[in-house]
Design a protein around this motif. Structure first.
Motif, PDB file in Angstrom:
ATOM      1  N   GLY A  33     -29.607  51.527 -32.633  1.00 33.80           N
ATOM      2  CA  GLY A  33     -30.985  50.961 -33.057  1.00 33.80           C
ATOM      3  C   GLY A  33     -32.098  51.199 -31.701  1.00 33.80           C
ATOM      4  O   GLY A  33     -33.043  50.913 -32.107  1.00 33.80           O
ATOM      5  N   HIS A  34     -31.638  51.605 -30.608  1.00 33.28           N
ATOM      6  CA  HIS A  34     -32.412  51.492 -29.468  1.00 33.28           C
ATOM      7  C   HIS A  34     -33.244  52.666 -29.483  1.00 33.28           C
ATOM      8  O   HIS A  34     -32.777  53.924 -29.747  1.00 33.28           O
ATOM      9  N   GLU A  35     -34.610  52.757 -29.329  1.00 35.67           N
ATOM     10  CA  GLU A  35     -35.413  53.773 -29.500  1.00 35.67           C
ATOM     11  C   GLU A  35     -35.821  54.438 -27.805  1.00 35.67           C
ATOM     12  O   GLU A  35     -36.349  55.649 -27.923  1.00 35.67           O
ATOM     13  N   ASP A  36     -35.428  53.787 -26.731  1.00 38.91           N
ATOM     14  CA  ASP A  36     -35.620  54.507 -25.534  1.00 38.91           C
ATOM     15  C   ASP A  36     -34.291  55.556 -25.329  1.00 38.91           C
ATOM     16  O   ASP A  36     -33.461  55.055 -24.628  1.00 38.91           O
ATOM     17  N   THR A  37     -34.639  56.775 -25.632  1.00 39.81           N
ATOM     18  CA  THR A  37     -33.809  57.814 -25.597  1.00 39.81           C
ATOM     19  C   THR A  37     -34.262  58.908 -24.964  1.00 39.81           C
ATOM     20  O   THR A  37     -35.439  59.164 -25.055  1.00 39.81           O
TER      21      THR A  37
END
Length: 72
Positions: A33-37
């Motif tokens: 669920g992390h958006e910093d990719t």
């Protein structure tokens, strides 16, 4: 459909997504669920032999200067 590889900065996981080329630069959310990719630079595997054949020794007599003995 192309497959793109991403790495999540917060958790460090690497994951892949199949998506159209038109969406290749769109943000990706990691499975946690992390958006910093970030999208990773992928390598492409091409079929063939894993080792190159040994170069063959020159057989002489070929055409052209210095390959056929015309230079000296």
């Amino acid at each position: 459909m192309p497959r793109y590889e991403y790495r999540c900065r917060p958790c460090g996981s690497t994951f892949e997504l199949n998506r159209p080329m038109a969406e290749s630069s769109a943000p990706a959310v990691c499975p946690e669920g992390h958006e910093d990719t970030v999208k990773l630079l992928s390598t492409v595997a091409v079929g063939g032999s894993a080792t190159a054949p040994a170069p063959s020794a020159p057989s002489g007599g070929g055409g052209g200067c210095c390959g056929g003995g015309c230079c000296g």
